[in-house]
Design a protein around this motif. Structure first.
Motif, PDB file in Angstrom:
ATOM      1  N   GLY A  57       0.828  -1.211   0.000  1.00 65.22           N
ATOM      2  CA  GLY A  57       0.000   0.000   0.000  1.00 65.22           C
ATOM      3  C   GLY A  57       0.854   1.248   0.000  1.00 65.22           C
ATOM      4  O   GLY A  57       0.529   2.237  -0.672  1.00 65.22           O
ATOM      5  N   ALA A  60       2.083   1.922  -3.461  1.00 67.81           N
ATOM      6  CA  ALA A  60       1.004   2.500  -4.280  1.00 67.81           C
ATOM      7  C   ALA A  60       0.822   3.979  -3.968  1.00 67.81           C
ATOM      8  O   ALA A  60       0.726   4.808  -4.873  1.00 67.81           O
ATOM      9  CB  ALA A  60      -0.301   1.742  -4.045  1.00 67.81           C
ATOM     10  N   SER A  82      -3.392  -0.085  -6.257  1.00 64.78           N
ATOM     11  CA  SER A  82      -4.449   0.145  -5.268  1.00 64.78           C
ATOM     12  C   SER A  82      -5.696  -0.676  -5.572  1.00 64.78           C
ATOM     13  O   SER A  82      -6.316  -1.235  -4.657  1.00 64.78           O
ATOM     14  CB  SER A  82      -4.815   1.632  -5.219  1.00 64.78           C
TER      15      SER A  82
END
Length: 148
Positions: A57, A60, A82
């Protein structure tokens, strides 16, 4: 717009391929001490293995931030990663492991194949002997219907 869609798809695809590689060779290799928490029964909602989701995450978010001003390839690849992460959460954490009881277990089709592949992956709690390391790309055998 076509380029944007292409980079979103590329980000998604790179995540599946790199996720498979990382899962097979790193998580079930030198990073087993972290990943094994996912293969053991737990009474906690969170497990040490969730650090991998934070890492992916974070990548991203970094790509989105770096590409936001110009909406360049970094932004759209970050969006693709994502989208992968959101679908991973829904399929893996909600549908398969039922960390949140929002969805029932699938009874047919593509989702049932994903479910069966992940069940096969968890037949062992050991570092070795696991099968099926991808989320969306799994061996065909898991999509075959059982004989009745």
């Amino acid at each position: 717009m076509i380029k944007a869609i292409g980079f979103v798809a590329l980000g998604f695809g790179v995540m599946e391929l790199s996720g498979w590689f990382i899962h097979k060779y790193l998580m079930h290799g030198p990073l087993w001490m972290i990943h094994k928490t996912h293969h053991q029964p737990s009474k906690s909602f969170f497990e040490l293995n969730d650090l991998f989701s934070l890492l992916f995450g974070g990548i991203a978010v970094l790509l989105i931030v770096l590409g936001a001003e110009e909406l360049d390839y970094r932004f759209w690849m970050g969006v693709g990663i994502s989208v992968y992460g959101i679908l991973y959460f829904i399929l893996h954490d909600v549908m398969v492991h039922r960390r949140l009881k929002w969805l029932e277990r699938p009874k047919k089709g593509f989702l049932k194949g994903i479910f069966k592949a992940h069940q096969a992956h968890h037949k062992t709690n050991a570092k070795e002997d696991a099968v099926s390391f991808g989320l969306f790309v799994v061996p065909r055998e898991f999509f075959k219907e059982e004989e009745k």
